[in-house]
Scaffold this motif. Structure first.
Motif, PDB file in Angstrom:
ATOM      1  N   LEU A  56       1.056  -1.267   0.150  1.00  0.00           N
ATOM      2  CA  LEU A  56      -0.041  -0.197   0.199  1.00  0.00           C
ATOM      3  C   LEU A  56       0.810   0.966   0.159  1.00  0.00           C
ATOM      4  O   LEU A  56       2.009   1.358   0.351  1.00  0.00           O
ATOM      5  CB  LEU A  56      -0.855  -0.020   0.871  1.00  0.00           C
ATOM      6  N   PRO A  57       0.678   1.848  -0.713  1.00  0.00           N
ATOM      7  CA  PRO A  57       1.349   3.152  -0.274  1.00  0.00           C
ATOM      8  C   PRO A  57       1.130   3.629   1.248  1.00  0.00           C
ATOM      9  O   PRO A  57       0.507   4.059   1.819  1.00  0.00           O
ATOM     10  CB  PRO A  57      -0.025   4.843  -1.136  1.00  0.00           C
ATOM     11  N   GLY A  58       2.000   4.029   1.648  1.00  0.00           N
ATOM     12  CA  GLY A  58       2.689   4.759   3.001  1.00  0.00           C
ATOM     13  C   GLY A  58       2.761   3.533   3.979  1.00  0.00           C
ATOM     14  O   GLY A  58       3.639   2.755   4.018  1.00  0.00           O
ATOM     15  N   MET A  59       1.458   3.860   5.149  1.00  0.00           N
ATOM     16  CA  MET A  59       2.269   2.113   5.826  1.00  0.00           C
ATOM     17  C   MET A  59       1.844   1.301   5.244  1.00  0.00           C
ATOM     18  O   MET A  59       0.804   1.573   4.538  1.00  0.00           O
ATOM     19  CB  MET A  59       0.834   2.595   6.567  1.00  0.00           C
ATOM     20  N   ASP A  60       2.496   0.198   5.326  1.00  0.00           N
ATOM     21  CA  ASP A  60       2.218  -1.100   4.025  1.00  0.00           C
ATOM     22  C   ASP A  60       0.935  -1.866   4.960  1.00  0.00           C
ATOM     23  O   ASP A  60       1.611  -1.454   6.063  1.00  0.00           O
ATOM     24  CB  ASP A  60       3.247  -1.819   4.017  1.00  0.00           C
ATOM     25  N   GLY A  61       0.827  -3.078   4.921  1.00  0.00           N
ATOM     26  CA  GLY A  61      -0.338  -3.734   4.986  1.00  0.00           C
ATOM     27  C   GLY A  61       0.352  -4.688   6.733  1.00  0.00           C
ATOM     28  O   GLY A  61      -0.733  -4.798   7.452  1.00  0.00           O
ATOM     29  N   TYR A  62       2.118  -4.779   6.184  1.00  0.00           N
ATOM     30  CA  TYR A  62       2.139  -5.556   7.713  1.00  0.00           C
ATOM     31  C   TYR A  62       2.044  -4.258   9.058  1.00  0.00           C
ATOM     32  O   TYR A  62       1.986  -4.251   9.735  1.00  0.00           O
ATOM     33  CB  TYR A  62       3.398  -5.553   7.451  1.00  0.00           C
ATOM     34  N   GLU A  63       2.907  -2.821   8.589  1.00  0.00           N
ATOM     35  CA  GLU A  63       2.320  -1.845  10.130  1.00  0.00           C
ATOM     36  C   GLU A  63       1.109  -2.185  10.653  1.00  0.00           C
ATOM     37  O   GLU A  63       0.891  -2.168  11.600  1.00  0.00           O
ATOM     38  CB  GLU A  63       2.931  -0.818   9.478  1.00  0.00           C
ATOM     39  N   PHE A  64       0.169  -2.132   9.635  1.00  0.00           N
ATOM     40  CA  PHE A  64      -1.369  -1.657   9.728  1.00  0.00           C
ATOM     41  C   PHE A  64      -2.085  -3.175  10.851  1.00  0.00           C
ATOM     42  O   PHE A  64      -3.124  -3.007  11.591  1.00  0.00           O
ATOM     43  CB  PHE A  64      -2.532  -1.962   8.487  1.00  0.00           C
ATOM     44  N   CYS A  65      -1.295  -3.950  10.257  1.00  0.00           N
ATOM     45  CA  CYS A  65      -2.223  -5.530  11.283  1.00  0.00           C
ATOM     46  C   CYS A  65      -1.646  -5.331  12.244  1.00  0.00           C
ATOM     47  O   CYS A  65      -2.085  -5.203  13.007  1.00  0.00           O
ATOM     48  CB  CYS A  65      -1.524  -6.728   9.637  1.00  0.00           C
ATOM     49  N   ARG A  66      -0.088  -4.932  12.579  1.00  0.00           N
ATOM     50  CA  ARG A  66       0.602  -4.769  14.038  1.00  0.00           C
ATOM     51  C   ARG A  66       0.092  -4.058  14.416  1.00  0.00           C
ATOM     52  O   ARG A  66      -0.218  -4.078  15.748  1.00  0.00           O
ATOM     53  CB  ARG A  66       1.772  -4.764  13.562  1.00  0.00           C
ATOM     54  N   LYS A  67      -0.772  -3.158  14.584  1.00  0.00           N
ATOM     55  CA  LYS A  67      -1.199  -1.230  14.835  1.00  0.00           C
ATOM     56  C   LYS A  67      -2.792  -2.407  15.078  1.00  0.00           C
ATOM     57  O   LYS A  67      -3.351  -2.419  16.484  1.00  0.00           O
ATOM     58  CB  LYS A  67      -1.328  -0.252  14.006  1.00  0.00           C
TER      59      LYS A  67
END
Length: 228
Positions: A56-67
């Motif tokens: 994804l642009p900006g924050m990727d899906g891995y980081e979003f999943c972690r959050k």
């Protein structure tokens, strides 16, 4: 119950296809083209499930999943063009419940969505003979999936509830981490038993002084005095 699903995907074609199939099955859908917008939605109108792209642009899906996993056990299906085993393992280790490689069949995605909802929020067909569990300061209403501690209702996630219910129904029994993974996450769970330790920490933080003991080198148990 009408489920609400957040789809985080920046490809317009995939957005349209996934949205159309989900809506046809009766789901409410929110389309977000970035993880930042998805996080804003999470804080204002959180979905019951996420379908999440990794690239994804900006924050990727891995980081979003972690959050998301730091706050909730809401189901997450990862969809990604990355098909290497290490990418799948990383996505599941960070908290994804399922991983689907692009290109994928929309019908297969729908089947996985339904399976996850069925597993995370089971609809009980029969009324159980004993709906209420009362142990000292802990009160659980199983059918309503509500938990009270010291008379105050607590906001808890699906897995926190499942873990508490399991311990309360089997007070004083020691469960190994492997047993807890199977009983709370399911036999198909692919990940580390660290998830058990993290969930126990969250429960202890919310339910101060709950007698949830560590059985060193083995697992955990809910200790109660005989006669309670």
């Amino acid at each position: 119950m009408r489920y609400y699903i957040g789809v985080v995907e920046d490809d317009l074609n995939i957005q349209n296809i996934v949205s159309a199939y989900l809506k046809k099955e009766g789901f409410e859908v929110a389309i977000l083209e970035s993880a930042e917008k998805a996080w804003d939605l999470w804080e204002t109108d959180p979905p019951d499930m996420w379908i999440l792209d990794i690239m994804l642009p900006g924050m990727d899906g891995y980081e979003f999943c972690r959050k998301i996993r730091n706050e909730s056990d809401v189901p997450i299906i990862i969809i990604s063009a990355k098909d290497d085993e290490i990418d799948k393992i990383l996505g599941l280790e960070l908290g994804g419940d399922d991983y689907l490689t692009k290109p994928f069949s929309p019908r297969e995605l729908i089947a996985r969505v339904k399976r996850l909802f069925k597993r995370s929020r089971p609809m009980k067909e029969a009324v159980e003979p004993q709906d209420k569990i009362k142990i000292d300061h802990l009160l659980i209403y199983k059918n309503e999936r509500r938990v009270f501690w010291d008379g105050q209702e607590q906001e808890i996630t699906t897995k926190e509830f499942d873990m508490l219910e399991l311990f309360a129904e089997n007070a004083n029994r020691a469960f190994s981490r492997e047993e807890l993974l199977v009983k709370v996450w399911g036999e198909g769970y692919f990940g580390s038993d660290r998830a058990v330790d993290d969930l126990i920490k969250r429960i202890r933080k919310k339910f101060v002084n709950i007698p949830l003991e560590t059985v060193w080198g083995f697992g955990y148990r809910l200790r109660i005095n005989e006669g309670q």
